[in-house]
Write a protein that holds these residues in place. Structure first.
Motif, PDB file in Angstrom:
ATOM      1  N   SER A 121      -0.926  18.437  48.348  1.00 10.36           N
ATOM      2  CA  SER A 121       0.014  18.980  50.155  1.00 10.36           C
ATOM      3  C   SER A 121      -1.306  19.250  51.295  1.00 10.36           C
ATOM      4  O   SER A 121      -0.607  19.682  52.686  1.00 10.36           O
ATOM      5  CB  SER A 121       0.976  19.973  49.821  1.00 10.36           C
ATOM      6  OG  SER A 121       0.415  21.405  49.170  1.00 10.36           O
ATOM      7  N   HIS A 122      -2.660  19.728  50.676  1.00 10.13           N
ATOM      8  CA  HIS A 122      -3.479  20.676  52.866  1.00 10.13           C
ATOM      9  C   HIS A 122      -4.029  19.100  52.356  1.00 10.13           C
ATOM     10  O   HIS A 122      -4.918  19.798  53.329  1.00 10.13           O
ATOM     11  CB  HIS A 122      -4.015  21.425  51.547  1.00 10.13           C
ATOM     12  CG  HIS A 122      -4.569  21.392  50.407  1.00 10.13           C
ATOM     13  ND1 HIS A 122      -4.123  21.400  48.796  1.00 10.13           N
ATOM     14  CD2 HIS A 122      -6.028  20.743  50.228  1.00 10.13           C
ATOM     15  CE1 HIS A 122      -5.305  20.886  48.201  1.00 10.13           C
ATOM     16  NE2 HIS A 122      -6.561  20.746  48.682  1.00 10.13           N
ATOM     17  N   PHE A 123      -3.870  17.762  51.538  1.00  9.35           N
ATOM     18  CA  PHE A 123      -5.063  17.013  52.349  1.00  9.35           C
ATOM     19  C   PHE A 123      -4.025  16.018  53.477  1.00  9.35           C
ATOM     20  O   PHE A 123      -3.013  15.104  53.028  1.00  9.35           O
ATOM     21  CB  PHE A 123      -4.835  16.360  51.833  1.00  9.35           C
ATOM     22  CG  PHE A 123      -6.351  16.589  50.668  1.00  9.35           C
ATOM     23  CD1 PHE A 123      -7.057  17.903  51.103  1.00  9.35           C
ATOM     24  CD2 PHE A 123      -6.656  15.782  49.631  1.00  9.35           C
ATOM     25  CE1 PHE A 123      -8.495  18.310  50.397  1.00  9.35           C
ATOM     26  CE2 PHE A 123      -7.616  16.815  49.024  1.00  9.35           C
ATOM     27  CZ  PHE A 123      -8.487  18.014  49.035  1.00  9.35           C
ATOM     28  N   TYR A 152       0.491  15.134  56.846  1.00  8.54           N
ATOM     29  CA  TYR A 152       0.446  15.828  55.192  1.00  8.54           C
ATOM     30  C   TYR A 152       1.661  14.710  54.548  1.00  8.54           C
ATOM     31  O   TYR A 152       2.875  14.649  55.244  1.00  8.54           O
ATOM     32  CB  TYR A 152       0.651  17.040  55.847  1.00  8.54           C
ATOM     33  CG  TYR A 152      -0.255  17.398  56.517  1.00  8.54           C
ATOM     34  CD1 TYR A 152      -1.209  17.964  55.326  1.00  8.54           C
ATOM     35  CD2 TYR A 152      -0.480  17.593  57.361  1.00  8.54           C
ATOM     36  CE1 TYR A 152      -2.421  18.532  55.847  1.00  8.54           C
ATOM     37  CE2 TYR A 152      -1.737  18.578  58.293  1.00  8.54           C
ATOM     38  CZ  TYR A 152      -2.575  19.162  57.153  1.00  8.54           C
ATOM     39  OH  TYR A 152      -3.739  20.022  57.630  1.00  8.54           O
ATOM     40  N   HIS A 155       4.106  16.188  53.003  1.00 10.14           N
ATOM     41  CA  HIS A 155       5.409  16.070  53.495  1.00 10.14           C
ATOM     42  C   HIS A 155       6.192  15.174  54.146  1.00 10.14           C
ATOM     43  O   HIS A 155       7.412  15.296  54.655  1.00 10.14           O
ATOM     44  CB  HIS A 155       5.538  17.659  53.180  1.00 10.14           C
ATOM     45  CG  HIS A 155       5.503  18.188  54.466  1.00 10.14           C
ATOM     46  ND1 HIS A 155       3.735  19.018  55.232  1.00 10.14           N
ATOM     47  CD2 HIS A 155       5.906  18.690  55.986  1.00 10.14           C
ATOM     48  CE1 HIS A 155       3.966  19.373  55.647  1.00 10.14           C
ATOM     49  NE2 HIS A 155       4.896  18.964  55.914  1.00 10.14           N
ATOM     50  N   MET A 156       5.392  15.156  55.368  1.00  7.61           N
ATOM     51  CA  MET A 156       6.155  14.510  56.515  1.00  7.61           C
ATOM     52  C   MET A 156       6.491  12.833  56.411  1.00  7.61           C
ATOM     53  O   MET A 156       7.162  12.031  57.457  1.00  7.61           O
ATOM     54  CB  MET A 156       5.390  13.879  57.295  1.00  7.61           C
ATOM     55  CG  MET A 156       4.607  15.795  58.201  1.00  7.61           C
ATOM     56  SD  MET A 156       3.651  15.967  58.706  1.00  7.61           S
ATOM     57  CE  MET A 156       3.248  17.058  60.096  1.00  7.61           C
ATOM     58  N   LEU A 173       8.948  18.986  62.599  1.00  8.54           N
ATOM     59  CA  LEU A 173       7.824  17.801  61.536  1.00  8.54           C
ATOM     60  C   LEU A 173       6.073  18.547  62.863  1.00  8.54           C
ATOM     61  O   LEU A 173       5.119  18.896  62.745  1.00  8.54           O
ATOM     62  CB  LEU A 173       7.721  16.885  61.396  1.00  8.54           C
ATOM     63  CG  LEU A 173       8.922  16.221  60.279  1.00  8.54           C
ATOM     64  CD1 LEU A 173       9.099  14.594  60.614  1.00  8.54           C
ATOM     65  CD2 LEU A 173       7.850  16.595  59.056  1.00  8.54           C
ATOM     66  N   ARG A 222      -0.301  23.726  61.738  1.00  7.61           N
ATOM     67  CA  ARG A 222      -1.939  23.126  60.675  1.00  7.61           C
ATOM     68  C   ARG A 222      -2.720  22.528  61.507  1.00  7.61           C
ATOM     69  O   ARG A 222      -4.146  23.268  60.982  1.00  7.61           O
ATOM     70  CB  ARG A 222      -1.255  21.886  59.762  1.00  7.61           C
ATOM     71  CG  ARG A 222      -0.064  22.134  58.650  1.00  7.61           C
ATOM     72  CD  ARG A 222      -0.791  22.732  57.247  1.00  7.61           C
ATOM     73  NE  ARG A 222       0.931  22.420  57.209  1.00  7.61           N
ATOM     74  CZ  ARG A 222       0.983  22.152  55.376  1.00  7.61           C
ATOM     75  NH1 ARG A 222      -0.537  22.033  54.747  1.00  7.61           N
ATOM     76  NH2 ARG A 222       2.134  22.271  54.868  1.00  7.61           N
ATOM     77  N   TYR A 234      -1.091  14.711  40.991  1.00  7.48           N
ATOM     78  CA  TYR A 234      -2.344  14.606  42.223  1.00  7.48           C
ATOM     79  C   TYR A 234      -3.653  15.108  41.554  1.00  7.48           C
ATOM     80  O   TYR A 234      -5.048  14.223  41.891  1.00  7.48           O
ATOM     81  CB  TYR A 234      -2.312  15.239  43.089  1.00  7.48           C
ATOM     82  CG  TYR A 234      -2.073  16.368  43.432  1.00  7.48           C
ATOM     83  CD1 TYR A 234      -3.938  17.284  44.106  1.00  7.48           C
ATOM     84  CD2 TYR A 234      -1.400  17.569  43.505  1.00  7.48           C
ATOM     85  CE1 TYR A 234      -3.937  18.497  44.087  1.00  7.48           C
ATOM     86  CE2 TYR A 234      -1.910  19.101  43.764  1.00  7.48           C
ATOM     87  CZ  TYR A 234      -2.720  19.396  44.039  1.00  7.48           C
ATOM     88  OH  TYR A 234      -3.561  20.823  44.215  1.00  7.48           O
ATOM     89  N   PRO A 244      -8.006  26.111  47.154  1.00  7.89           N
ATOM     90  CA  PRO A 244      -7.198  25.751  48.179  1.00  7.89           C
ATOM     91  C   PRO A 244      -5.467  25.893  48.051  1.00  7.89           C
ATOM     92  O   PRO A 244      -4.888  26.957  48.841  1.00  7.89           O
ATOM     93  CB  PRO A 244      -7.146  24.525  49.151  1.00  7.89           C
ATOM     94  CG  PRO A 244      -8.561  24.495  48.466  1.00  7.89           C
ATOM     95  CD  PRO A 244      -7.926  24.215  47.187  1.00  7.89           C
ATOM     96  N   LYS A 245      -4.076  25.420  46.937  1.00  4.47           N
ATOM     97  CA  LYS A 245      -3.682  25.579  47.076  1.00  4.47           C
ATOM     98  C   LYS A 245      -3.089  26.935  46.547  1.00  4.47           C
ATOM     99  O   LYS A 245      -1.996  27.507  46.453  1.00  4.47           O
ATOM    100  CB  LYS A 245      -3.014  24.916  45.309  1.00  4.47           C
ATOM    101  CG  LYS A 245      -2.617  23.915  45.492  1.00  4.47           C
ATOM    102  CD  LYS A 245      -1.235  23.198  45.361  1.00  4.47           C
ATOM    103  CE  LYS A 245      -1.210  21.719  46.077  1.00  4.47           C
ATOM    104  NZ  LYS A 245       0.689  21.989  46.889  1.00  4.47           N
TER     105      LYS A 245
END
Lengths: 330, 466
Positions: free
Chosen positions: A110-112, A157, A159-160, B4, B11, B355, B376-377
């Motif tokens: 999710s952070h990529f 991202y 989630h979008m 969004l 971010r 993932y 990072p998670k």
């Protein structure tokens, strides 16, 4: 079959999972998830792997990708034996074979951003040195899967994006290293019915255009006709029937395949009240299964031999193999 | 769609964005302000008072001999509503003396020095410091000149050594003489005890009142031709500087100032090291599993039942240790914390996410997976915890110093409190001695707690509703 065009060959492939009972116990049981699978796939061809939950089709897919190490048998990729190659020596194979997973929402960190997710394989394999070239490859891959305009998607991202869009990104990620083989593990079963066919069409077009070998894992017989040249029916770790898709669907031989076909939803309303004869029971537990036909407890046509011995694969018709005593040539 | 957009811009902001969001909380603004203040204070301290100098000064008693003992900070005047005496140093220089040649070839020397005393309270102590060179020990007579012109003979003193000190306050015979003089003048027994300071500075009345004005001191002596006699009369006040002084006349300000960088660096370093190392150990444990996991988990469980403080006390008792060793011991004892179990479970959960499998399928190495996919998670929930754990380590260092187990050389907040405790600060009413370091400790902990809480709210938005 010309051996030059063979992409992937499996010989009696087995993947058993160990289970240890207790802390110090030396007794080991095995879950025989994949137990003696043999088939080969030609370059640029697609094969469907059909079976219900727990039939070992996903395990087989992961074993083919060497995410698992097999317990027996052989995997040959373009003639090279990769059965027991160490993970660190498999880097070339990671470029040649890729994976599309079932759950598009879980398939991305999710952070990529989409861009980063697609860039990762390129970074790992260091095939493209400059950042500009990498960006070009990423955008090209996004175009291939029809996520245009690419700039709109590249910096989003996960989630979008919707499930269908994410699955397209997953396919883009699978083709970005220009592989020869894609294992698509139920790529549409978690998607809305409305986008399934789009994704499958996309995958099929890419497969034909890039001459990819595709292993399409599904529980849905209906989509195989559309997708693949040949089909493998799996049950409890065994391949029960393998033939061209057309042949399997028109002329199913194994009682299990027949049962599967009967269970497929029938769109004809006139048949709504027709009784569908589906074998009772459930697939067997795969912890140290007995040496017989694994379908025998549920099989409507089972006879003595079925309960005693495991059948070999019989060639009932040219190119049509069935693992069933009914087709033993006397 | 608007939402969004918002999250995307958030971010993209990265570190700047986080800072921006943190500062949207008022409490965090206060926390950041306090933190900045402490940082500026630390930098200022390190630049103006270099550490070796600070340690040297803190450990020497000579450097502070002209400071009053146990003096309150100057600002306490606000509470008393009167002007409290500062320290006055009256120098008597050899060059200023009027010298008369006597028949026997010696010199009759005399000095008179004046100073103003305008405070509402009596000084705390009077000491004469001599700095002389002589061939024969000179005898010196001292006279006290009150503002009304009255001259009082104080004492005749034969120097015992060139740098002799005369503690007038301790001179019992002087005290008795002054008391007699007082009773004569007033015609009765005064309501207060006539100490030397009061005898010299009080009005002639039954109540203790300071006689303000211009005082003088006269020295008379006979010197050999080449003799030199310098002296300083130090009239100690009862307040000193911003922070007061302790029982060794040391300005507490130095300890308080140097305590800041020490506490901050100790707290931050141990918090960061402990958190990061725990995170890495927990990640390794969860990721690799098997024997590594087994060993790490057993170490964690054993560590959990080992008493932290007694081990630290044992270490500090047996070995001569400095701050760095204390820091390392604290980190070593803290990294195998139970928090590892939480990290491990998170990592095991993440490890099973699709993932990760996808990344393995395209050839990501374990190292890459841990660094770019797993850490990072799990990092976001860890950062607020790390910030919030800083005060704990600051208190730990102060606690160790308080127990007398800290670095023996460095001036720290804990050690000031320790000094205050052993010298009965509260019992004697010297609240400032304890409250000043305590205030600094609280300030530090509030700063980190406020920032930590704000970060926590950002990481875990559910807390916003509370």
């Amino acid at each position: 079959m010309n051996s030059d065009t063979r992409l992937l060959e499996l010989e009696d492939l087995r993947k058993w999972f160990e289970i240890r009972r207790g802390f110090l116990s030396s007794r080991v049981n095995y879950v025989k998830a994949v137990d003696g699978v043999t088939f080969s796939l030609e370059e640029g061809k697609a094969v469907s792997l059909v079976g219900e939950s727990g039939s070992g089709k996903t395990t087989l897919g992961k074993t083919i990708l060497r995410l698992y190490e097999p317990n027996g048998g052989r995997i040959l990729f373009q003639g090279k034996d990769i059965t027991h190659t160490k993970v660190k020596d498999l880097k070339w194979y990671r470029r040649m074979a890729s994976l599309v997973q079932q759950d598009p929402f879980g398939a991305f960190a999710s952070h990529f951003t989409v861009f980063r997710a697609l860039e990762e394989p390129l970074l790992i394999h260091n095939t493209v040195k400059s950042r500009e070239e990498r960006a070009e490859r990423v955008f090209k891959a996004l175009e291939e899967v029809r996520l245009t305009p690419v700039e709109d998607f590249a910096y989003k991202y996960p989630h979008m994006l919707s499930g269908g869009q994410l699955q397209r990104v997953a396919i883009a990620r699978a083709i970005i290293l220009e592989p020869r083989l894609i294992v698509a593990d139920e790529p549409v079963s978690m998607l809305d019915a409305s986008v399934r066919i789009e994704i499958l069409t996309l995958l099929r077009r890419l497969q034909e255009r890039l001459r990819l070998g595709v292993i399409y894992i599904t529980h849905d017989l209906a989509t195989t006709r559309f997708f693949s040249e040949s089909a493998l029916i799996m049950y409890a770790g065994h391949v029960m029937e393998k033939a061209s898709t057309r042949e399997v669907l028109r002329n199913p031989l194994h009682p299990y395949t027949k049962a599967l076909l009967i269970a497929t939803p029938d769109p004809n309303p006139q048949n709504r009240s027709r009784f569908k004869e589906v074998p009772p029971g459930e697939p067997p537990a795969l912890v140290d299964p007995p040496k017989n036909c694994r379908f025998s407890p549920r099989c409507p046509r089972a006879f003595d031999k079925c309960f005693k011995e495991e059948p070999p694969e019989f060639e009932a018709a040219p190119g049509h193999w069935v693992k069933c005593w009914l087709y033993e040539r006397s | 769609m608007g939402r969004l957009k918002m999250s995307s811009s958030k971010r993209v902001g990265g570190l700047k964005g986080v800072l921006h969001e943190v500062l949207s909380y008022k409490s965090a603004v206060i926390g950041v302000a306090i933190l900045l203040f402490l940082i500026v204070l630390s930098v200022y301290t390190m630049v103006t008072i270099p550490l070796p100098e600070a340690i040297q000064a803190w450990r020497s008693s000579e450097a502070w001999s002209r400071n009053p003992r146990n003096a309150q900070p100057e600002w306490v005047e606000i509470f008393y509503g009167k002007k409290l005496p500062r320290t006055i140093i009256v120098p008597l220089k050899d060059a200023d003396a009027t010298k008369v040649l006597l028949e026997d070839g010696r010199l009759a020397a005399s000095w008179t020095v004046y100073f103003n005393y305008e405070y509402d309270d009596f000084p705390s102590e009077i000491v004469m410091f001599f700095n002389s060179s002589y061939s024969e020990k000179p005898a010196v007579e001292f006279y006290w000149i009150r503002p009304d012109g009255e001259e009082v003979f104080l004492k005749k003193h034969v120097l015992r050594r060139p740098d002799d000190r005369l503690y007038l306050s301790n001179d019992l015979s002087l005290e008795l003489r002054l008391e007699g003089l007082f009773e004569n003048k007033v015609g009765g027994k005064p309501s207060f005890m006539v100490t030397v300071e009061k005898g010299l500075f009080a009005e002639y009345s039954l109540d203790p009142r300071v006689l303000k004005g211009r005082y003088g001191i006269r020295f008379e002596t006979t010197l050999e031709k080449n003799d030199v006699l310098n002296a300083e009369v130090v009239i100690y006040g009862s307040v000193y500087g911003l922070a007061g002084t302790d029982h060794l006349r040391r300005p507490l300000l130095i300890g308080l100032l140097w305590g800041t960088p020490i506490a901050m660096s100790f707290g931050l370093t141990s918090a960061i090291l402990t958190t990061v190392l725990s995170l890495i150990i927990g990640t390794i444990s969860g990721w690799y599993g098997g024997k590594i996991d087994l060993v790490i988990q057993r170490i964690v469980e054993i560590n959990a039942v080992l008493p932290f403080l007694p081990i630290l006390i044992m270490l500090t008792t047996f070995y001569r240790i400095d701050l760095l060793i204390i820091l390392l011991s604290v980190v070593v004892l803290s990294i195998f914390s139970l928090g590892i179990k939480g990290t491990r479970i998170l990592v095991m959960q993440i490890k099973s996410y699709p993932y990760i499998e996808a990344a393995q399928a395209y050839g990501a190495s374990n190292m890459r997976l841990i660094l770019f996919y797993v850490i990072p998670k799990i990092l976001p929930p860890v950062v607020p915890g790390m910030i919030s754990s800083v005060p704990g380590f600051v208190f730990l260092e102060a606690g160790l110093s308080y127990l007398g187990l800290g670095d023996p050389f460095l001036p720290t907040w804990g050690k000031i409190i320790n000094d205050a405790q052993t010298n009965g600060a509260f019992y004697k009413g010297m609240y400032y001695w304890v409250l000043e370091p305590a205030f600094m400790l609280i300030l530090t902990s509030i700063a980190f707690a406020l920032i930590g809480m704000a970060l926590e709210k950002i990481v875990n938005p559910k807390l916003k509703e509370l």
